[in-house]
Design a protein around this motif. Structure first.
Motif, PDB file in Angstrom:
ATOM      1  N   LEU A  85      19.605 -14.043 -84.189  1.00 18.76           N
ATOM      2  CA  LEU A  85      18.651 -13.792 -85.272  1.00 18.76           C
ATOM      3  C   LEU A  85      17.612 -14.923 -85.358  1.00 18.76           C
ATOM      4  N   VAL A  88      14.680 -14.944 -82.544  1.00 22.43           N
ATOM      5  CA  VAL A  88      13.534 -14.028 -82.573  1.00 22.43           C
ATOM      6  C   VAL A  88      12.609 -14.253 -83.772  1.00 22.43           C
ATOM      7  N   LEU A  92       8.645 -12.113 -85.451  1.00 22.47           N
ATOM      8  CA  LEU A  92       8.803 -11.083 -86.471  1.00 22.47           C
ATOM      9  C   LEU A  92       7.661 -11.112 -87.478  1.00 22.47           C
ATOM     10  N   TRP A 147      15.270  -9.930 -75.421  1.00 29.72           N
ATOM     11  CA  TRP A 147      15.775  -9.030 -76.471  1.00 29.72           C
ATOM     12  C   TRP A 147      17.130  -9.546 -76.968  1.00 29.72           C
ATOM     13  N   GLN A 148      17.264  -9.651 -78.279  1.00 28.30           N
ATOM     14  CA  GLN A 148      18.501 -10.176 -78.860  1.00 28.30           C
ATOM     15  C   GLN A 148      19.312  -9.090 -79.562  1.00 28.30           C
ATOM     16  N   GLY A 150      19.052  -4.997 -81.437  1.00 26.30           N
ATOM     17  CA  GLY A 150      18.347  -4.461 -82.596  1.00 26.30           C
ATOM     18  C   GLY A 150      18.186  -2.962 -82.474  1.00 26.30           C
ATOM     19  N   ARG A 159      10.053  -1.869 -83.181  1.00 27.50           N
ATOM     20  CA  ARG A 159      11.282  -2.583 -82.825  1.00 27.50           C
ATOM     21  C   ARG A 159      11.750  -3.407 -84.023  1.00 27.50           C
ATOM     22  N   ASP A 161      15.004  -6.205 -85.322  1.00 26.49           N
ATOM     23  CA  ASP A 161      16.103  -7.043 -84.844  1.00 26.49           C
ATOM     24  C   ASP A 161      17.408  -6.651 -85.544  1.00 26.49           C
ATOM     25  N   TYR A 167       9.432  -6.399 -85.695  1.00 29.12           N
ATOM     26  CA  TYR A 167       8.648  -7.311 -84.860  1.00 29.12           C
ATOM     27  C   TYR A 167       7.165  -7.196 -85.235  1.00 29.12           C
TER      28      TYR A 167
END
Ligand code: FES
Length: 200
Positions: A85, A88, A92, A147-148, A150, A159, A161, A167
Motif C-alpha cells: 500500500l 503505490v 494515487l 503492480w501491488q 488491486g 485501477r 489499489d 490511481y
C-alpha cells in the motif's frame, strides 16, 4: 458458530467467494461458498445491516457479501499486500483519503480500514458503476511489474489499489467507498452500521 444464537431465526444467505492469492502468485481456486447472517428479506430490503464472520476469509482472499443490493468486498490482506500500500501511494489520486464522502473517519488512514488486515469496500466503480475485477497478484504481468495488487475496472480501465484507492489519470475520480462497519467481537463484522448507528 458463536453468533448463531443471537441470529436464531435469521435466514442464512449464500454469497459467492472468489480467488485466493498464494505466495507465488494467484491461485484461482473454487473457494467454498460462504454464508453471511442476514436479517429478514423485508428488513434487508429496508437496508438493515448484515453480519459476516471474517474468520472464514483466507489470506489474500476477497469475499463478496450483499448489503442493500450491493456487493461488499471483504479482503484479508497478507503482510505483503499491506506493505504494498505504501509502495503505490505516490501514484494515487487521493492517497490520504481526503475526500471525506468516500469513507467514515475511522477508515481515513493508510489502510482505509479499522483493521490493517481486513479491507471492507463497496465493490462498485466510482466512475459509472461497473464492478471491477480483483487482480491481487503482485507484479501481475498484465498490470505491470510495479503492480501491488488491486482492482481493474473492465469498463473504462480504472485501477484501484488494495485499499480501494484510485490511481491518477483514471476515469474514476474518487476512491472506492468504505461503508460504515464495525466488529461485534474479534471476527464478527457488521456491515451498514457502526457505533454511531445505521448507515442512512
Ligand atoms: S465504470 Fe469503471 S472505469 Fe468506468
Amino acid at each position: 458458530m458463536a453468533n448463531q444464537g443471537v441470529n436464531r431465526g435469521r435466514r442464512r444467505f449464500l454469497v459467492a467467494a472468489t480467488s485466493v492469492v498464494g505466495g507465488a502468485g494467484v491461485a484461482a481456486v473454487a473457494a467454498p461458498f460462504l454464508a453471511s447472517l442476514q436479517p429478514s428479506a423485508r428488513a434487508q430490503a429496508a437496508g438493515a445491516p448484515v453480519e459476516f464472520d471474517v474468520a472464514a476469509v483466507e489470506p489474500g482472499q476477497r469475499v463478496s457479501v450483499e448489503w442493500r443490493g450491493q456487493p461488499i468486498w471483504v479482503v484479508r490482506r497478507t503482510d505483503e499486500m499491506v506493505a504494498g500500500l505504501a509502495e503505490v501511494a505516490d501514484r494515487l489520486r487521493d492517497p490520504d483519503s481526503e475526500v471525506e464522502s468516500q469513507q467514515p473517519a475511522y477508515a481515513q488512514n493508510e489502510y482505509r480500514s479499522r483493521d490493517p488486515e481486513i479491507l471492507v469496500v463497496i465493490g462498485i466503480c466510482t466512475h459509472l458503476g461497473c464492478s471491477p475485477t480483483y487482480r491481487p497478484e503482485i507484479g501481475d504481468p498484465e498490470m505491470g511489474s510495479d503492480w501491488q495488487g488491486g482492482w481493474l475496472c473492465g469498463c473504462h480501465g480504472s485501477r484501484f489499489d488494495l485499499a480501494g484507492r484510485v490511481y491518477r489519470n483514471m476515469p474514476a475520480a474518487t476512491n472506492l467507498v468504505v461503508p460504515r462497519h464495525m466488529y461485534r467481537n474479534d471476527t464478527l463484522l457488521v456491515i451498514g452500521a457502526d457505533e454511531d448507528g445505521e448507515a442512512i
